[in-house]
Each structure stands twice: as structure tokens, then as C-alpha cells.
Scaffold this motif. Structure first.
Motif, PDB file in Angstrom:
ATOM      1  N   ILE A 139      -4.954   3.455   2.976  1.00 61.51           N
ATOM      2  CA  ILE A 139      -3.130   4.605   1.891  1.00 61.51           C
ATOM      3  C   ILE A 139      -2.582   4.319   2.805  1.00 61.51           C
ATOM      4  N   THR A 144      -5.254   1.485  -1.846  1.00 56.44           N
ATOM      5  CA  THR A 144      -6.086   0.975  -0.664  1.00 56.44           C
ATOM      6  C   THR A 144      -6.587  -0.116  -0.352  1.00 56.44           C
ATOM      7  N   SER A 197       0.595  -1.336  -0.502  1.00 58.63           N
ATOM      8  CA  SER A 197      -0.292   0.003   0.081  1.00 58.63           C
ATOM      9  C   SER A 197       0.722   0.909  -0.272  1.00 58.63           C
TER      10      SER A 197
END
Length: 80
Positions: free
Chosen positions: A33, A15, A9
Motif C-alpha cells: 500500500i 493494495t 494506491s
């Protein structure tokens, strides 16, 4: 906790979904995120709060890639 998903991420700015236990032992599902990773916490953009938040790694109970086919949180609900 496997940190590979957090690093993915962070590097790809994708996400992920986490199940998080807050201070009052409330459980929440968050879409985040990752922005930074430390030994005991991650800093991430939280889609629910629409701001940068700090999450303690020990309070992250589960993490998974975002499922692009799930449209709403209601998909988790099953009527028996």
C-alpha cells in the motif's frame, strides 16, 4: 513505469502487487500500500515484511491491482 497505479494506491489506500528486484537481483512478489511517492522511490506498507519499506521505482519490474480472486501465491505455479 506507469505511475497511475501508485497514485491510485496512495489516494485510495488500496493494495497493489509488484514484482521487485532486490539488491542481490532476487525477484520477489510484494503486496503493498503506497504511502508516499518520490521521483525515484516509493514508500509503502509491505504485507510480506509487515512494515513500511522503501522501493526504488527503477527496480519495480511490474505492478498490478491486487487480484481478489487469487487465494494464494501457489496460483501462479503451473505444473507441466
Amino acid at each position: 513505469m506507469n505511475h497511475k497505479l501508485f497514485f491510485h494506491s496512495l489516494n485510495k489506500q488500496t493494495t497493489i502487487e509488484i514484482i521487485y528486484m532486490a539488491e542481490q537481483q532476487d525477484f520477489t512478489c510484494r503486496k503493498i500500500i503506497v504511502k508516499t511517492i518520490h521521483s525515484d522511490r516509493i514508500t509503502a506498507y509491505c504485507h510480506l515484511r509487515r512494515q513500511i519499506r522503501i522501493f526504488l521505482i527503477e527496480n519495480i519490474l511490474a505492478a498490478a491491482p491486487l487480484n481478489p480472486y487469487r487465494k494464494t501465491d501457489d496460483d501462479y505455479l503451473t505444473i507441466i
